[in-house]
Write a protein that holds these residues in place. Structure first.
Motif, PDB file in Angstrom:
ATOM      1  N   ASP A  82      35.549  76.840  40.693  1.00 24.82           N
ATOM      2  CA  ASP A  82      35.867  76.701  41.725  1.00 24.82           C
ATOM      3  C   ASP A  82      36.332  77.753  42.669  1.00 24.82           C
ATOM      4  N   PRO A  83      35.625  78.182  44.348  1.00 24.20           N
ATOM      5  CA  PRO A  83      35.928  79.324  44.670  1.00 24.20           C
ATOM      6  C   PRO A  83      37.208  79.380  45.546  1.00 24.20           C
ATOM      7  N   LEU A  84      37.895  78.889  45.291  1.00 21.11           N
ATOM      8  CA  LEU A  84      39.508  78.712  46.518  1.00 21.11           C
ATOM      9  C   LEU A  84      40.089  77.196  45.794  1.00 21.11           C
ATOM     10  N   ASP A  85      41.121  77.742  44.704  1.00 21.96           N
ATOM     11  CA  ASP A  85      41.570  76.232  44.350  1.00 21.96           C
ATOM     12  C   ASP A  85      43.420  76.286  45.034  1.00 21.96           C
ATOM     13  N   GLY A  86      43.420  75.570  45.854  1.00 22.64           N
ATOM     14  CA  GLY A  86      44.767  75.139  46.728  1.00 22.64           C
ATOM     15  C   GLY A  86      44.654  75.805  47.990  1.00 22.64           C
ATOM     16  N   THR A  87      43.359  74.967  48.732  1.00 19.66           N
ATOM     17  CA  THR A  87      42.873  75.151  49.784  1.00 19.66           C
ATOM     18  C   THR A  87      43.860  74.769  50.888  1.00 19.66           C
ATOM     19  N   LYS A  88      45.013  74.494  50.518  1.00 21.76           N
ATOM     20  CA  LYS A  88      45.643  73.445  51.417  1.00 21.76           C
ATOM     21  C   LYS A  88      46.813  74.423  51.785  1.00 21.76           C
ATOM     22  N   GLU A  89      47.180  75.115  50.448  1.00 19.99           N
ATOM     23  CA  GLU A  89      48.151  76.154  50.246  1.00 19.99           C
ATOM     24  C   GLU A  89      47.386  77.898  50.995  1.00 19.99           C
ATOM     25  N   PHE A  90      46.606  77.448  51.653  1.00 18.12           N
ATOM     26  CA  PHE A  90      45.547  78.255  51.912  1.00 18.12           C
ATOM     27  C   PHE A  90      45.930  78.387  53.139  1.00 18.12           C
ATOM     28  N   VAL A  91      45.433  76.674  53.592  1.00 19.14           N
ATOM     29  CA  VAL A  91      45.297  76.500  55.185  1.00 19.14           C
ATOM     30  C   VAL A  91      47.064  76.857  55.952  1.00 19.14           C
ATOM     31  N   GLU A  92      47.885  76.293  54.267  1.00 13.69           N
ATOM     32  CA  GLU A  92      49.111  76.562  55.470  1.00 13.69           C
ATOM     33  C   GLU A  92      50.236  77.910  54.706  1.00 13.69           C
ATOM     34  N   ARG A  93      48.860  78.334  54.380  1.00 15.94           N
ATOM     35  CA  ARG A  93      49.504  80.840  54.571  1.00 15.94           C
ATOM     36  C   ARG A  93      50.977  80.120  53.905  1.00 15.94           C
ATOM     37  N   ASN A  94      50.546  79.387  52.562  1.00  8.24           N
ATOM     38  CA  ASN A  94      51.379  79.950  51.147  1.00  8.24           C
ATOM     39  C   ASN A  94      50.182  80.135  50.444  1.00  8.24           C
ATOM     40  N   SER A  95      51.134  81.060  49.838  1.00  8.95           N
ATOM     41  CA  SER A  95      50.399  82.022  48.701  1.00  8.95           C
ATOM     42  C   SER A  95      49.608  82.338  47.204  1.00  8.95           C
ATOM     43  N   HIS A  96      49.631  81.123  47.021  1.00  6.91           N
ATOM     44  CA  HIS A  96      49.558  80.442  45.627  1.00  6.91           C
ATOM     45  C   HIS A  96      48.408  79.527  45.659  1.00  6.91           C
ATOM     46  N   PHE A  97      46.801  80.302  45.707  1.00  6.78           N
ATOM     47  CA  PHE A  97      45.915  79.889  46.207  1.00  6.78           C
ATOM     48  C   PHE A  97      45.167  80.940  45.377  1.00  6.78           C
ATOM     49  N   THR A  98      43.877  80.517  44.490  1.00  5.77           N
ATOM     50  CA  THR A  98      43.705  81.178  43.568  1.00  5.77           C
ATOM     51  C   THR A  98      41.885  80.834  43.516  1.00  5.77           C
ATOM     52  N   VAL A  99      41.025  82.485  42.889  1.00  4.40           N
ATOM     53  CA  VAL A  99      39.287  81.482  42.547  1.00  4.40           C
ATOM     54  C   VAL A  99      39.234  81.800  40.784  1.00  4.40           C
ATOM     55  N   ASN A 100      38.459  80.511  40.962  1.00 10.10           N
ATOM     56  CA  ASN A 100      38.451  79.973  39.521  1.00 10.10           C
ATOM     57  C   ASN A 100      37.647  80.606  38.958  1.00 10.10           C
ATOM     58  N   ILE A 101      37.272  81.210  37.574  1.00  3.84           N
ATOM     59  CA  ILE A 101      35.455  81.201  37.036  1.00  3.84           C
ATOM     60  C   ILE A 101      35.483  81.243  35.311  1.00  3.84           C
ATOM     61  N   ALA A 102      34.880  80.108  34.723  1.00  2.00           N
ATOM     62  CA  ALA A 102      35.285  80.328  33.503  1.00  2.00           C
ATOM     63  C   ALA A 102      33.863  79.671  32.729  1.00  2.00           C
ATOM     64  N   LEU A 103      33.653  80.130  32.342  1.00  2.00           N
ATOM     65  CA  LEU A 103      32.118  79.774  31.149  1.00  2.00           C
ATOM     66  C   LEU A 103      32.720  78.944  30.019  1.00  2.00           C
ATOM     67  N   ILE A 104      31.886  77.482  29.737  1.00  2.00           N
ATOM     68  CA  ILE A 104      32.164  76.332  29.061  1.00  2.00           C
ATOM     69  C   ILE A 104      30.785  76.580  27.903  1.00  2.00           C
ATOM     70  N   GLU A 105      32.139  76.398  26.691  1.00  2.00           N
ATOM     71  CA  GLU A 105      31.152  76.313  25.279  1.00  2.00           C
ATOM     72  C   GLU A 105      31.475  74.971  25.357  1.00  2.00           C
ATOM     73  N   ASN A 106      30.451  74.451  24.584  1.00  2.00           N
ATOM     74  CA  ASN A 106      30.943  72.536  23.071  1.00  2.00           C
ATOM     75  C   ASN A 106      32.113  72.461  24.217  1.00  2.00           C
ATOM     76  N   GLY A 107      32.193  71.855  25.107  1.00  2.00           N
ATOM     77  CA  GLY A 107      33.348  71.424  26.046  1.00  2.00           C
ATOM     78  C   GLY A 107      34.732  71.726  25.597  1.00  2.00           C
ATOM     79  N   ALA A 108      34.470  73.013  25.553  1.00  2.00           N
ATOM     80  CA  ALA A 108      35.826  73.975  26.059  1.00  2.00           C
ATOM     81  C   ALA A 108      36.143  75.368  26.712  1.00  2.00           C
ATOM     82  N   PRO A 109      36.755  75.585  26.869  1.00  2.00           N
ATOM     83  CA  PRO A 109      36.408  76.877  28.178  1.00  2.00           C
ATOM     84  C   PRO A 109      37.245  78.584  27.026  1.00  2.00           C
ATOM     85  N   VAL A 110      35.748  78.847  27.032  1.00  2.00           N
ATOM     86  CA  VAL A 110      35.718  79.908  26.414  1.00  2.00           C
ATOM     87  C   VAL A 110      35.990  81.274  26.747  1.00  2.00           C
TER      88      VAL A 110
END
Length: 258
Positions: A82-110
């Protein structure tokens, strides 16, 4: 691997902040959720980085999926982005937005990285340990500090969604006599549980896997858990669901140490 994910998250965060400071161009998807040029630019950076560093690992990325591009992942490790999680926060100029990158193996985030560029913090996990570091001038400052969930006391603090709270969430809090709660945007909720700031995050409204995977990976490594309402761990890589779209999550409860 983790170093490559960190570099990509920081590069995406830098691009996001450039647009944040000058003002984003906002459009809306079919579901009325906003999307900006920062979402697209950050996703392009991350996809290019992952293709270079891990050419054999497929990537499920939010905006690519919205455009109809989702590679085959059955039986394979894959990335969720998710390159920009919290797009509404971003547009409203709130600081609570994030960049998310996860690796999944066998259905679990590792493994995963959550970077909050406006807050100057980054969280990460690999090898079953969760960490947090400060970011200044798009660089990690000082050393990574290990983090862990706190033991829940007599007055648990719940985190709720700033934009997507629900009546069911309020009912859950009342039934469990949780009177202290705080609204927080994006995947930061998982990270705040992981570092011992809060105790529980009930989510009884819609999320997608890319919204939760990186934060969930960090929370699990910090000693917490994310359970679907059937009691099992939240699973990733869900496709061909009879009652929902690909990669949609069921309602869930994330919590720190019981």
């Amino acid at each position: 691997m983790l170093e490559a994910l960190e570099r990509s998250a920081l590069a995406a965060g830098r691009a996001i902040m450039e647009i944040y400071n000058t003002g984003p161009a906002v459009t809306y998807k079919a579901d009325t959720s906003p999307v900006t040029d920062a979402d697209y630019r950050a996703e392009r950076i991350i996809l290019d980085d992952l293709a270079t560093a891990f050419p054999d690992i497929p990537v499920i990325a939010e905006e690519a999926v919205a455009a109809g591009h989702a590679p085959h992942i059955a039986g394979k490790p894959f990335f969720l982005v998710d390159p920009l999680d919290g797009t509404k926060e971003f547009v409203e100029r709130n600081s609570h937005f994030t960049v998310n990158i996860a690796l999944i193996e066998n259905g679990a985030p590792v493994a995963g990285v959550v970077h909050a560029p406006a807050l100057g913090v980054i969280y990460a996990t690999s090898g079953g340990v969760a960490f947090k570091a400060t970011v200044e001038d798009n660089r990690i400052c000082g050393s990574w500090q290990p983090i862990g969930c706190r033991k829940c006391g007599d007055r648990p603090l719940a985190l709720t969604s700033r934009w997507h709270n629900s009546a069911e969430t309020l009912v859950y809090l009342a039934e469990h006599r949780i009177t202290d709660h705080e609204a927080v945007g994006s995947s930061l909720k998982f990270c705040l549980l992981a570092e011992g700031y809060a105790d529980i995050y009930p989510r009884f409204s819609r999320t997608m896997e890319w919204d939760t995977a990186a934060g969930d990976a960090i929370l699990r490594a910090a000693g917490g858990e994310t359970l679907a309402i059937d009691g099992g761990p939240l699973a990733y890589g869900k496709r061909n669901q009879p009652n929902d779209s690909d990669f949609a999550n069921p309602w869930f409860i994330s919590r720190g140490t019981a």
